[in-house]
Scaffold this active site. Structure first.
Site, PDB file in Angstrom:
ATOM      1  N   LYS A   1       3.314   4.777   4.515  1.00 35.09           N
ATOM      2  CA  LYS A   1       3.016   5.803   3.687  1.00 35.09           C
ATOM      3  C   LYS A   1       1.796   6.657   4.523  1.00 35.09           C
ATOM      4  CE  LYS A   1       0.412   2.656   0.805  1.00 35.09           C
ATOM      5  NZ  LYS A   1       0.444   1.989  -0.425  1.00 35.09           N
ATOM      6  N   ARG A   2       1.184   6.067   5.557  1.00 36.13           N
ATOM      7  CA  ARG A   2       0.321   6.882   6.078  1.00 36.13           C
ATOM      8  C   ARG A   2       1.071   7.577   7.471  1.00 36.13           C
ATOM      9  NH1 ARG A   2      -2.079   2.618   4.247  1.00 36.13           N
ATOM     10  NH2 ARG A   2      -0.967   1.231   5.412  1.00 36.13           N
TER      11      ARG A   2
END
Ligand code: GLU
Ligand code: ZN
Length: 498
Positions: free
Chosen positions: A267-268
């Site tokens: 998600k980063r």
């Protein structure tokens, strides 16, 4: 609870329950999409719940972004923030008393117990188990402490967490995507459900709310597969203590999404950031169409479809368990197809915020845009490209700038005669529309100067639109008007150094 009684297997109730941390990401959107499509396909209910029990990580800003993202994507939900519902509140941070009550009931019923082990003790025993080649999860140390032992721990000033007692038998469930799935007890040790400070953990609040909100199907990412046996066991205990309606939801785990280098898309990862797609001007329907292909397909030879078509066709049994590959090029090409398919006035409506970010366009600007839009709609992949394509029509003369690299390449000494001849030719042209413009310029440059069209028109394109890639040249000149076209050609001519 005041909700209508549910008939298991007949009424579908699914949930989308993100934690408000960081930026919304594409993995989250895929999960929301599959749940939404499943709910809509079955005429069921989509519950939107905010899992914000981790005060250290959750933020109000993230919460706002999530809501905003859901609206932008075009999702609607039947229960949740802004719409309410029979199971309010839908933010877990506002339901703490519910969890405290359930945790107490679980403990009273013997389904959970206080664990007084310190972190150091847990670590030491885990290391020892590992060295001995044994399962290294929690060893059940505090499962059946005597009253004296508990009193002694408390006298020492130890704090305790609440731990759930896992059954000693394997847990099997039929995953809607992966089929029958079994976890043995060694792999699922007793786990914490309430922190020493009284804060309930995801392991508790998520299944408790699923039970209370009468969720029938849990569709979520494969990264959560390992929490499913715990939740299945917890549901059984909740049924025993009378929390929820006693049934366990069906689980379906959506495949991993792989990013660059065949690693799981995190998600980063910048590629995962939803805001980026929005800023670049992906259409929500284009992005969703692409994301739907991460684990699902409408038909073998159909990549392009509307959300209505997806809803009509969506069946979780068709979700593929194999990891899906995130392919930006494919996402762009699908988006471009949706973009080309927009009705002209809709295309205009969507590009306006990109071309006029600060103030509403004037009526004249809108009229000009409506004329210019068809020249560029076919050539764009994302909406933000409109700025490069049509921005030249809307800048004030004093703000017009040439693309530096294009100018350096094209507006060189060779371009001087071309620009000069064009100015002369266009100065005398009265009917300033594409055909006469083209005929006049051809005559002056191709016939007059003997230059190949390819070389003749590029300097004009850069001079007038600012760039080598632009909408068709003669139409662009018409839209810009005679005066401004000539002004730009003269300015370019002056800028060319010998
Ligand atoms: N709040 C959890 C997450 O965002 C929800 C997981 C689930 O769907 O159970 O990971
Ligand atoms: Zn313990």
């Amino acid at each position: 609870m005041a909700s209508a009684p549910i008939v298991p297997d007949e009424h579908v109730r699914v949930r989308f329950c993100p934690s408000p941390t960081g930026n919304p990401h594409v993995g989250l959107v895929r999960t929301a999409l599959f749940n939404w499509a499943f709910a809509r396909h079955h005429g069921g209910t989509l519950v939107f719940r905010i899992e914000d029990t981790d005060a250290a990580r959750d933020s109000e800003e993230s919460y706002g972004q999530l809501l905003e993202a859901m609206r932008w994507l075009g999702f609607d939900w039947d229960e949740g923030p802004e719409v309410g519902g029979p199971h309010e509140p839908y933010r877990q941070s506002q339901r703490m008393d519910v969890y405290a009550d359930v945790a107490r009931k679980l403990q009273d019923g013997g389904y959970a117990y206080s664990c007084y082990c310190s972190t150091e003790e847990l670590d030491a025993r885990r290391d020892a188990a590992r060295k001995a080649g044994k399962a290294s999860g929690y060893d059940g140390h505090c499962r059946d402490l005597s009253a004296e032992r508990i009193a002694a721990y408390q006298a020492e000033g130890r704090t305790s967490i609440v731990r759930f007692r896992m059954p000693d038998a394997p847990i099997t469930f039929t995953d809607l995507v992966r089929g029958e799935t079994t976890f043995t007890p060694e792999n699922v040790p007793d786990f914490g459900i309430v922190r020493a400070n009284g804060a309930p953990l995801y392991t508790l609040v998520n299944p408790v709310d699923d039970a209370l909100m009468e969720i029938t199907h849990v569709l979520r990412g494969e990264d959560l597969l390992s929490s499913t046996p715990r939740q299945v066991a917890l549901y059984a205990a909740l049924a025993e203590i009378g929390v929820g309606n006693g049934s366990t939801p069906k689980f379906g785990h959506l495949p991993y999404v792989m990013g660059e280098g065949n690693k799981k898309l995190s998600k980063r990862d910048p590629q995962a950031n939803l805001n980026l797609y929005r800023e670049r001007g992906f259409l929500p329907e284009g992005l969703l169409n692409y994301l739907s292909l991460l684990g699902w397909s409408l038909a073998e030879d159909r990549d392009i479809f509307s959300m209505e078509e997806m809803v009509a066709a969506f069946d979780v049994a068709d979700v593929n368990a194999n990891p899906a590959r995130f392919d930006l090029k494919k996402a762009e090409s699908i988006n471009a197809t949706h973009l080309r398919a927009l009705a002209p006035e809709e295309f205009v409506r969507r590009v306006v915020p990109f071309l006029f970010p600060d103030a509403e366009p004037t009526a004249d600007q809108l009229e000009l845009l409506a004329k210019a839009a068809p020249l560029t709609q076919e050539r764009m992949v994302v909406l933000s490209e409109v700025v490069g394509m049509l921005g030249f029509l809307f800048v004030r003369p004093e703000d017009f700038r040439l693309d530096e690299a294009d100018a350096a390449k094209v507006l060189i000494a060779d371009a001087k005669p071309v620009l000069a001849a064009s100015v002369t030719a266009l100065e005398d042209l009265t009917d300033f529309t594409p055909e006469p413009i083209q005929a006049t310029l051809r005559e002056a440059l191709v016939e007059g100067l003997g230059i190949k069209p390819k070389f003749a028109f590029t300097p004009l394109r850069v001079a007038v639109t600012g760039r080598r890639v632009s909408p068709p040249l003669f139409e662009s000149m018409e839209l810009l008007g005679r005066e401004e076209t000539l002004r730009r050609l003269r300015a370019a001519l002056e800028s060319v150094t010998e």
